[in-house]
Design a protein around this motif. Structure first.
Motif, PDB file in Angstrom:
ATOM      1  N   LEU A  16      28.164 -29.723  34.837  1.00 21.68           N
ATOM      2  CA  LEU A  16      27.778 -29.126  34.435  1.00 21.68           C
ATOM      3  C   LEU A  16      26.899 -28.447  35.708  1.00 21.68           C
ATOM      4  N   LYS A  17      25.976 -29.761  35.663  1.00 24.78           N
ATOM      5  CA  LYS A  17      24.715 -28.916  36.179  1.00 24.78           C
ATOM      6  C   LYS A  17      25.226 -29.273  37.956  1.00 24.78           C
ATOM      7  N   LYS A  18      26.669 -30.236  38.085  1.00 25.11           N
ATOM      8  CA  LYS A  18      26.651 -30.959  39.674  1.00 25.11           C
ATOM      9  C   LYS A  18      27.197 -28.900  40.606  1.00 25.11           C
ATOM     10  N   ARG A  19      28.185 -28.702  40.049  1.00 21.34           N
ATOM     11  CA  ARG A  19      29.282 -27.613  39.673  1.00 21.34           C
ATOM     12  C   ARG A  19      28.175 -26.879  40.405  1.00 21.34           C
ATOM     13  N   LEU A  20      27.819 -26.097  38.999  1.00 23.31           N
ATOM     14  CA  LEU A  20      26.797 -25.647  39.394  1.00 23.31           C
ATOM     15  C   LEU A  20      25.792 -25.310  40.970  1.00 23.31           C
ATOM     16  N   LYS A  21      25.211 -26.404  40.978  1.00 21.32           N
ATOM     17  CA  LYS A  21      24.279 -26.574  42.579  1.00 21.32           C
ATOM     18  C   LYS A  21      25.556 -26.546  43.456  1.00 21.32           C
ATOM     19  N   GLY A  22      26.589 -26.247  43.507  1.00 19.78           N
ATOM     20  CA  GLY A  22      27.902 -26.356  44.589  1.00 19.78           C
ATOM     21  C   GLY A  22      27.916 -24.763  44.453  1.00 19.78           C
ATOM     22  N   GLU A  23      27.451 -24.183  43.208  1.00 21.81           N
ATOM     23  CA  GLU A  23      27.803 -22.312  43.978  1.00 21.81           C
ATOM     24  C   GLU A  23      26.277 -21.917  44.058  1.00 21.81           C
ATOM     25  N   HIS A  24      25.179 -22.771  44.739  1.00 22.06           N
ATOM     26  CA  HIS A  24      24.201 -22.432  45.282  1.00 22.06           C
ATOM     27  C   HIS A  24      22.807 -21.536  44.340  1.00 22.06           C
ATOM     28  N   TYR A  25      22.696 -22.414  42.584  1.00 23.88           N
ATOM     29  CA  TYR A  25      22.441 -22.210  41.888  1.00 23.88           C
ATOM     30  C   TYR A  25      21.028 -23.797  42.032  1.00 23.88           C
ATOM     31  N   SER A  26      19.387 -23.210  41.182  1.00 25.41           N
ATOM     32  CA  SER A  26      19.106 -24.572  41.086  1.00 25.41           C
ATOM     33  C   SER A  26      19.154 -25.199  39.501  1.00 25.41           C
ATOM     34  N   VAL A  27      19.001 -25.998  39.426  1.00 26.36           N
ATOM     35  CA  VAL A  27      19.675 -25.917  38.003  1.00 26.36           C
ATOM     36  C   VAL A  27      18.553 -27.080  37.023  1.00 26.36           C
ATOM     37  N   ASP A  28      18.040 -27.341  36.645  1.00 23.90           N
ATOM     38  CA  ASP A  28      17.610 -27.986  35.522  1.00 23.90           C
ATOM     39  C   ASP A  28      17.912 -28.023  34.136  1.00 23.90           C
ATOM     40  N   SER A  29      18.619 -29.354  33.516  1.00 22.76           N
ATOM     41  CA  SER A  29      19.126 -29.719  32.640  1.00 22.76           C
ATOM     42  C   SER A  29      18.562 -30.774  31.676  1.00 22.76           C
ATOM     43  N   CYS A  30      18.394 -30.753  30.257  1.00 26.99           N
ATOM     44  CA  CYS A  30      18.489 -31.144  29.050  1.00 26.99           C
ATOM     45  C   CYS A  30      19.403 -31.449  28.121  1.00 26.99           C
ATOM     46  N   GLY A  31      19.383 -32.686  27.107  1.00 28.79           N
ATOM     47  CA  GLY A  31      19.740 -33.016  26.262  1.00 28.79           C
ATOM     48  C   GLY A  31      19.491 -32.789  24.821  1.00 28.79           C
ATOM     49  N   ASP A  32      18.111 -32.330  24.206  1.00 34.32           N
ATOM     50  CA  ASP A  32      17.543 -32.378  23.438  1.00 34.32           C
ATOM     51  C   ASP A  32      17.036 -31.083  23.823  1.00 34.32           C
ATOM     52  N   GLY A  33      17.059 -30.276  21.680  1.00 36.79           N
ATOM     53  CA  GLY A  33      16.290 -28.704  22.279  1.00 36.79           C
ATOM     54  C   GLY A  33      15.067 -29.162  22.154  1.00 36.79           C
ATOM     55  N   ILE A  34      13.845 -29.791  21.328  1.00 37.09           N
ATOM     56  CA  ILE A  34      12.668 -29.595  21.834  1.00 37.09           C
ATOM     57  C   ILE A  34      12.544 -30.327  23.159  1.00 37.09           C
ATOM     58  N   GLU A  35      13.116 -31.136  23.759  1.00 36.17           N
ATOM     59  CA  GLU A  35      12.789 -31.230  25.493  1.00 36.17           C
ATOM     60  C   GLU A  35      13.091 -29.927  26.238  1.00 36.17           C
ATOM     61  N   ALA A  36      13.933 -28.668  25.514  1.00 39.25           N
ATOM     62  CA  ALA A  36      14.654 -27.530  26.018  1.00 39.25           C
ATOM     63  C   ALA A  36      12.900 -27.132  26.105  1.00 39.25           C
ATOM     64  N   MET A  37      12.355 -26.235  25.268  1.00 37.10           N
ATOM     65  CA  MET A  37      11.359 -25.296  24.517  1.00 37.10           C
ATOM     66  C   MET A  37      10.470 -26.014  25.791  1.00 37.10           C
TER      67      MET A  37
END
Length: 224
Positions: A16-37
């Motif tokens: 998702l991160k790679k493909r959304l960057k290809g759509e000209h979005y700047s993207v951060d990502s994480c896999g943990d709820g606490i880290e997301a906060m």
């Protein structure tokens, strides 16, 4: 536009991160709820893609907490569970949209576009400033109906400037809106891209749009 993906399936998250960057979005990502906060405490995102089943803190808890804080960032919920109760609970807590995995990437992008249009500054995907036109759906830019070819980062910076006309934007604001946490560029990278943009957008035109405000940043406006 800067998005946050919160998804504990690493393969899906990276795709998702790679493909959304290809759509000209700047993207951060994480896999943990606490880290997301922690990400949301540090950055003001334009949109959040939020899985429900997460370690640390699940997506519904996150959604409830940010809405209680007054954070109205658009949120699209993802889950492998298709029970109607989950959808209703997410929407009741303030989710803007909901998708059940697996899903088609093209549908996700379309839903993100629709979701973003609910924010006042994103009501349309075509932005017009004088004789300069940017179309986010087509990924094209024109001035006086002449198409201007931009790189991905040039397009994103111009979009940010055009969504904030007559507002001086600092280098830090531009960098945070266009690049993600993986970015390891030099301190003058924004200046370099602005120089590229200025050459493409303003060269050959008497009316200049991209201006430097010494010590503060850059602004899109007509000449005085």
């Amino acid at each position: 536009m800067r998005l946050l993906i919160v998804e504990d399936e690493e393969n899906l998250r990276e795709i998702l991160k790679k493909r959304l960057k290809g759509e000209h979005y700047s993207v951060d990502s994480c896999g943990d709820g606490i880290e997301a906060m922690e990400y949301m405490d540090m950055v003001e995102y334009d949109g959040i893609i939020l899985d429900i089943m997460l370690p640390g803190k699940d997506g519904l808890e996150i959604l409830k907490e940010i809405r209680e804080r007054g954070n109205q960032t658009p949120v699209l919920m993802l889950t492998a569970r298709d029970a109607i109760e989950d959808r209703v609970k997410g929407l009741d807590l303030g989710a803007d949209d909901y998708m059940v995995k697996p899903f088609a990437f093209e549908e996700l992008v379309a839903r993100i576009r629709v979701m973003m249009r609910r924010k006042p500054q994103f009501t349309t995907n075509r932005i017009v400033f004088e004789n300069l036109v940017l179309d986010r759906d087509m990924k094209k830019v024109w001035r006086d109906e002449r198409e201007i070819i931009l790189s991905g980062k040039e397009f994103m910076i111009l979009e940010y400037l055009m969504r904030n006309p007559n507002i001086v934007l600092s280098r830090k604001q531009i960098e945070e809106n266009v690049w993600d946490y993986d970015f390891e560029g030099g301190s003058n990278v924004v200046d370099v891209y602005i120089r590229y943009l200025r050459k493409k957008i303003d060269d050959g035109f008497e009316q200049k749009f991209i201006h430097t405000v010494r010590g503060l940043g850059y602004v899109l406006r007509k000449d005085d």
